[in-house]
Motif scaffolding. Structure first.
Motif, PDB file in Angstrom:
ATOM      1  N   GLY A  45      15.753   0.818   8.273  1.00 19.42           N
ATOM      2  CA  GLY A  45      16.261   1.995   7.599  1.00 19.42           C
ATOM      3  C   GLY A  45      15.815   2.129   6.168  1.00 19.42           C
ATOM      4  N   GLN A  46      15.203   1.087   5.600  1.00 22.36           N
ATOM      5  CA  GLN A  46      14.734   1.143   4.228  1.00 22.36           C
ATOM      6  C   GLN A  46      13.261   1.561   4.179  1.00 22.36           C
ATOM      7  OE1 GLN A  46      15.862  -2.965   2.976  1.00 22.36           O
ATOM      8  NE2 GLN A  46      17.277  -1.959   1.593  1.00 22.36           N
ATOM      9  N   THR A  47      12.708   1.567   2.982  1.00 22.27           N
ATOM     10  CA  THR A  47      11.282   1.836   2.793  1.00 22.27           C
ATOM     11  C   THR A  47      10.721   0.805   1.826  1.00 22.27           C
ATOM     12  OG1 THR A  47      11.480   3.282   0.841  1.00 22.27           O
ATOM     13  CG2 THR A  47      11.754   4.315   3.031  1.00 22.27           C
ATOM     14  N   ARG A  48       9.420   0.872   1.614  1.00 26.26           N
ATOM     15  CA  ARG A  48       8.752  -0.066   0.706  1.00 26.26           C
ATOM     16  C   ARG A  48       9.273   0.047  -0.720  1.00 26.26           C
ATOM     17  NH1 ARG A  48       5.425   4.419   1.164  1.00 26.26           N
ATOM     18  NH2 ARG A  48       4.145   5.038  -0.654  1.00 26.26           N
ATOM     19  N   HIS A  49       9.862   1.178  -1.049  1.00 31.61           N
ATOM     20  CA  HIS A  49      10.354   1.377  -2.409  1.00 31.61           C
ATOM     21  C   HIS A  49      11.522   0.450  -2.745  1.00 31.61           C
ATOM     22  CE1 HIS A  49       7.645   4.733  -2.724  1.00 31.61           C
ATOM     23  NE2 HIS A  49       8.203   5.319  -1.675  1.00 31.61           N
ATOM     24  N   ALA A  50      12.130  -0.146  -1.728  1.00 31.26           N
ATOM     25  CA  ALA A  50      13.200  -1.114  -1.986  1.00 31.26           C
ATOM     26  C   ALA A  50      12.694  -2.310  -2.787  1.00 31.26           C
ATOM     27  CB  ALA A  50      13.804  -1.592  -0.667  1.00 31.26           C
ATOM     28  N   TRP A  51      11.373  -2.551  -2.727  1.00 32.49           N
ATOM     29  CA  TRP A  51      10.775  -3.710  -3.386  1.00 32.49           C
ATOM     30  C   TRP A  51      10.119  -3.374  -4.726  1.00 32.49           C
ATOM     31  CZ3 TRP A  51      12.521  -7.778  -1.126  1.00 32.49           C
ATOM     32  CH2 TRP A  51      12.622  -7.881   0.271  1.00 32.49           C
ATOM     33  N   GLN A  70       7.400  -0.278   7.073  1.00 32.58           N
ATOM     34  CA  GLN A  70       7.234  -0.716   8.450  1.00 32.58           C
ATOM     35  C   GLN A  70       7.131   0.494   9.385  1.00 32.58           C
ATOM     36  OE1 GLN A  70       8.701  -4.581   9.649  1.00 32.58           O
ATOM     37  NE2 GLN A  70      10.377  -4.329   8.188  1.00 32.58           N
ATOM     38  N   ARG A  71       6.626   0.259  10.561  1.00 26.39           N
ATOM     39  CA  ARG A  71       6.441   1.346  11.526  1.00 26.39           C
ATOM     40  C   ARG A  71       7.745   2.115  11.730  1.00 26.39           C
ATOM     41  NH1 ARG A  71       4.277   0.110  16.809  1.00 26.39           N
ATOM     42  NH2 ARG A  71       2.760  -1.150  15.654  1.00 26.39           N
ATOM     43  N   GLY A  72       7.626   3.430  11.793  1.00 23.19           N
ATOM     44  CA  GLY A  72       8.798   4.264  11.979  1.00 23.19           C
ATOM     45  C   GLY A  72       9.626   4.464  10.730  1.00 23.19           C
ATOM     46  N   GLY A  77       3.462   5.637  10.038  1.00 23.02           N
ATOM     47  CA  GLY A  77       3.488   6.413  11.268  1.00 23.02           C
ATOM     48  C   GLY A  77       4.638   6.033  12.184  1.00 23.02           C
ATOM     49  N   TRP A  78       5.019   6.992  13.006  1.00 26.39           N
ATOM     50  CA  TRP A  78       6.021   6.761  14.033  1.00 26.39           C
ATOM     51  C   TRP A  78       5.310   6.437  15.341  1.00 26.39           C
ATOM     52  CZ3 TRP A  78      10.337  11.083  13.618  1.00 26.39           C
ATOM     53  CH2 TRP A  78      10.917  11.003  12.347  1.00 26.39           C
ATOM     54  N   TRP A 200      17.394  10.798   6.794  1.00 25.78           N
ATOM     55  CA  TRP A 200      16.839   9.504   6.417  1.00 25.78           C
ATOM     56  C   TRP A 200      15.383   9.406   6.865  1.00 25.78           C
ATOM     57  CZ3 TRP A 200      19.655   7.581   2.874  1.00 25.78           C
ATOM     58  CH2 TRP A 200      21.052   7.622   2.932  1.00 25.78           C
ATOM     59  N   HIS A 201      14.608   8.673   6.082  1.00 22.57           N
ATOM     60  CA  HIS A 201      13.160   8.614   6.304  1.00 22.57           C
ATOM     61  C   HIS A 201      12.814   7.530   7.331  1.00 22.57           C
ATOM     62  CE1 HIS A 201       9.232   9.934   5.495  1.00 22.57           C
ATOM     63  NE2 HIS A 201       9.308  10.072   4.188  1.00 22.57           N
ATOM     64  N   TYR A 202      13.387   7.638   8.523  1.00 24.17           N
ATOM     65  CA  TYR A 202      12.998   6.734   9.608  1.00 24.17           C
ATOM     66  C   TYR A 202      13.111   7.472  10.938  1.00 24.17           C
ATOM     67  CZ  TYR A 202      18.105   5.809   9.272  1.00 24.17           C
ATOM     68  OH  TYR A 202      19.469   5.920   9.160  1.00 24.17           O
ATOM     69  N   ASP A 203      12.404   6.953  11.908  1.00 22.26           N
ATOM     70  CA  ASP A 203      12.351   7.567  13.230  1.00 22.26           C
ATOM     71  C   ASP A 203      13.707   7.374  13.921  1.00 22.26           C
ATOM     72  OD1 ASP A 203      11.803   8.384  15.824  1.00 22.26           O
ATOM     73  OD2 ASP A 203       9.957   7.231  16.007  1.00 22.26           O
ATOM     74  N   PRO A 204      14.356   8.455  14.345  1.00 25.00           N
ATOM     75  CA  PRO A 204      15.638   8.303  15.051  1.00 25.00           C
ATOM     76  C   PRO A 204      15.534   7.409  16.280  1.00 25.00           C
ATOM     77  CG  PRO A 204      15.302  10.586  14.416  1.00 25.00           C
ATOM     78  CD  PRO A 204      14.017   9.868  14.124  1.00 25.00           C
ATOM     79  N   ALA A 205      14.347   7.353  16.892  1.00 27.99           N
ATOM     80  CA  ALA A 205      14.176   6.504  18.071  1.00 27.99           C
ATOM     81  C   ALA A 205      14.379   5.035  17.732  1.00 27.99           C
ATOM     82  CB  ALA A 205      12.781   6.719  18.660  1.00 27.99           C
TER      83      ALA A 205
END
Length: 293
Positions: A45-51, A70-72, A77-78, A200-205
């Motif tokens: 659920g996070q992104t690279r910006h957490a780091w 990470q993927r999704g 990419g998703w 949120w910036h992640y794939d619901p799948a």
């Protein structure tokens, strides 16, 4: 850390990494390729910006820090066929590590930690110089996991009308964190849909498959992978973690060769986001110790 260094002003270079199944990952790189690499993998659920802050400080202290969506997640990419099993994430870690000039230190939070643990512990040949697990071990508290899942699944379809609504949801989930005065930073973890709503910036799948992927064999598999490790391991536990208790942390270091753990006080599960500077200093102390081995 030099007093003149302001990590918030450090600007990374963006890189693209294509995985073997065609999914493209987006990463940020701080520091030059001749420096010892550190590969940072965020939680679900996070992104690279957490780091961002940690990566900038690592570069200032002589490391090439690579933080990847990470993927999704985020700008990566998703998967068209919902390829979000832990093996897909672990294979991504192996491919990313293999593409670096030297074996990296793997720094993984939650999902990123599990993927890094499997990537390193199940490899026939070493893929990493060391491993930092951020508030994740093979055994985790079920109630804490369920709380994370519920937060990630909430509003997954309808989203939020405003950034203020997003801020309210985060405050309810993370009451120990001060609320930001400027909400613009939330945009890094959100995308604005054509309907004008934020999601949120992640794939619901990825989220919908979380329960199905949490099978009973995961703990045994992660434990076996951890016990195969022959590299230095640091577990950074949030002092108020809802997923990794002190007993679980002690159990982990008792079972895993070359492992130790530290508590970061004032932090819950998302350690780097809760108290970043103390977290980063613990990681740096560990890395500095490696250079003396």
């Amino acid at each position: 850390m030099g007093t003149s260094f302001d990590p918030s002003r450090s600007v990374p270079l963006q890189r693209r990494f294509r995985m073997s199944d065609g999914v493209e990952l987006i990463g940020d790189v701080w520091g030059t390729s001749d420096l010892p690499p550190a590969l940072l993998l965020h939680g679900g659920g996070q992104t690279r910006h957490a780091w961002k802050r940690t990566a900038a400080v690592l570069a200032d202290r002589g490391y090439c820090a690579v933080a990847v969506d990470q993927r999704g997640h985020g700008d990566s990419g998703w998967s068209a066929d919902g390829a979000y099993e832990i093996d897909h994430f672990a294979n991504d870690v192996r491919q990313l590590a293999a593409g670096l000039p030297a074996k990296p230190v793997l720094i993984g939070a939650s999902l990123g930690g599990m993927a890094s643990l499997i990537a390193a512990g199940e490899a026939d040949t070493s893929v990493a110089a060391a491993l930092v697990l951020v508030d994740i071990t093979p055994r985790i508290e079920p109630a804490g996991v369920e709380r994370v899942r519920k937060f990630m699944a909430a509003h997954i379809d309808d989203g939020f009308a405003t950034l203020e609504e997003v801020s309210e949801a985060i405050a309810a989930y993370l009451p120990h964190r001060p609320r930001p005065k400027n909400l613009d930073g939330l945009n890094r973890n959100l995308k604005l849909g054509k309907d004008g709503r934020y999601r949120w910036h992640y794939d619901p799948a990825f989220v919908r498959g979380m329960s199905a992927r949490a099978d009973g064999d995961r703990e045994a598999r992660l434990t076996a992978a951890a016990q195969r490790l022959r590299i230095p391991v640091l577990l950074v536990r949030g002092g108020s973690s809802e997923l990794v208790s002190e007993d679980i942390a002690r159990e982990f270091v008792g079972r895993v060769p070359n492992a130790r753990y530290v508590d970061v006080h004032g932090a819950a599960h998302m350690v780097a986001g809760d108290v970043n500077d103390p977290f980063t200093e613990e990681v740096l102390a560990f890395l500095d110790g490696l250079s003396n081995l």
